[in-house]
Scaffold this active site. Structure first.
Site, PDB file in Angstrom:
ATOM      1  N   ASP A  99      40.470  35.945  35.212  1.00 26.86           N
ATOM      2  CA  ASP A  99      40.911  35.792  36.601  1.00 26.86           C
ATOM      3  C   ASP A  99      39.838  36.317  37.550  1.00 26.86           C
ATOM      4  O   ASP A  99      38.874  36.954  37.129  1.00 26.86           O
ATOM      5  CB  ASP A  99      42.211  36.564  36.805  1.00 26.86           C
ATOM      6  CG  ASP A  99      42.053  38.030  36.448  1.00 26.86           C
ATOM      7  OD1 ASP A  99      41.440  38.315  35.401  1.00 26.86           O
ATOM      8  OD2 ASP A  99      42.512  38.894  37.203  1.00 26.86           O
ATOM      9  N   GLU A 137      38.831  39.847  37.224  1.00 28.40           N
ATOM     10  CA  GLU A 137      38.143  40.178  35.960  1.00 28.40           C
ATOM     11  C   GLU A 137      38.971  41.108  35.089  1.00 28.40           C
ATOM     12  O   GLU A 137      38.479  42.096  34.559  1.00 28.40           O
ATOM     13  CB  GLU A 137      36.770  40.809  36.268  1.00 28.40           C
ATOM     14  CG  GLU A 137      35.896  39.889  37.107  1.00 28.40           C
ATOM     15  CD  GLU A 137      34.662  40.582  37.685  1.00 28.40           C
ATOM     16  OE1 GLU A 137      34.645  41.819  37.761  1.00 28.40           O
ATOM     17  OE2 GLU A 137      33.714  39.866  38.038  1.00 28.40           O
TER      18      GLU A 137
END
Ligand SMILES: *[C@@H]1O[C@H](CO)[C@@H](O)[C@H](O)[C@H]1NC(C)=O
Ligand SMILES: *[C@@H]1O[C@H](CO)[C@@H](O)[C@H](O)[C@H]1NC(C)=O
Length: 295
Positions: free
Chosen positions: A5, A8
């Site tokens: 995402d 991270e």
């Protein structure tokens, strides 16, 4: 197709990354097609891109399970639903990042800023974070604005525990608060430039922030250019500005913006002078400048 995402943190299938991938490919295809002979674009590569776009489109619309039809929101990463509510400002970022140009450009056709699920997601984020961050309760008491949710300082997602240094409690972020503002301004632009009636589906929670007497039990149409239409756009402007006011009150005296601001004290915290905070702020101001003469 699994990936990380934008924060991270989670390896999985994400609404944000899927939308951004789709947008990039969708924009690349017409450019490659137009210049196919000139650039010597490989036909096979082009076909592969078209196939990938179609796969991403059906994944983000249905197969990925991102749309929660009961709550009428977008679930950011359905795989971690047990641990998380599904609400994430990344969903709002996905919509504003892929709807930048209005009539002038090739915005993504889906998940526009007036999308029912996008707007309900923003509402639920605002509602949940107005409770979660104590500085918002302070604001509520001092707030003489239309609703207690005006100017709510927003963070990444309700379950966030990253405090900018370590793991403890999540805080509001500048870029997340700016996103609510940017979306409000882009809504104005959309209705004004497309000369569209405002159509509100029944049960939409976002519009309770904007309309004085809002009955969620029925669909509502506000006719383009009517008095009600103009007043509604003005209310949207006030809503958008309320988040900018919040940002202004948490920026350091020298204008510096870090990543987060502390949920108790309101002071800057986390990555110092985060470029993304400034970028988000500038995008929001750009969106505001593009509509201020349209009201
Ligand atoms: C609404 O605003 C537009 C643009 O400023 C204007 O042309 C129109 O007359 C307004 N409508 C009403 C009912 O005042
Ligand atoms: C601005 O102020 C902050 C906090 O008060 C400080 O950390 C930062 O170094 C200052 N930035 C500049 C460019 O002076």
């Amino acid at each position: 197709m699994k990936n990380f995402d934008l924060w991270e943190e989670v390896y999985g299938f994400h609404f944000f990354t899927t939308v951004m991938q789709l947008y990039s490919i969708d924009r690349a295809i017409p450019v490659l097609e137009t210049n196919k002979y000139f650039w010597g674009v490989d036909e096979q590569f082009l076909n592969k891109l078209i196939k990938t776009r179609d796969t991403l489109l059906s994944f983000v619309r249905e197969k990925g399970g991102f749309i929660d039809h009961t709550r009428e929101i977008i679930k950011s990463c359905p795989q971690v639903l047990g641990e998380r509510s599904g609400l994430d400002i990344a969903t709002i970022l996905a919509s504003v990042y892929t709807h930048d140009e209005g009539n002038a450009g090739n915005d993504l056709e889906i998940f526009d800023v007036d999308d029912n699920n996008i707007l309900n997601t923003l509402y639920d984020l605002i509602e949940s974070m107005s409770e979660l961050y104590p500085i918002n309760k302070l604001k509520v008491e001092n707030n003489n604005k239309k609703t207690k949710f005006y100017g709510t300082a927003l963070g990444r997602y309700p379950e966030d525990v990253y405090d900018g240094i370590d793991v403890s409690e999540g805080n509001p972020w500048f870029l997340a608060t700016a996103a609510a503002s940017e979306l409000s301004f882009k809504l104005i632009k959309k209705y004004r430039e497309e000369s569209k009636d405002i159509v509100i589906l029944k049960g939409n929670r976002f519009w309770s922030l904007v309309l004085d007497q809002y009955d969620p039990r029925k669909d509502i149409t506000i006719t383009y250019n009517s008095h009600g239409f103009n007043e509604t756009l003005k209310s949207l402007m006030e809503l958008g500005d309320s988040f900018l006011d919040t940002i202004r009150s948490h920026v350091a005296n020298n204008g510096s913006m870090s990543e987060q601001f502390n949920k108790y004290t309101g002071f800057n915290q986390g990555a110092r002078d985060l470029t993304w905070s400034y970028g988000a702020f500038l995008n929001t101001i750009q969106a505001r400048n593009s509509i201020k003469n349209l009201l």
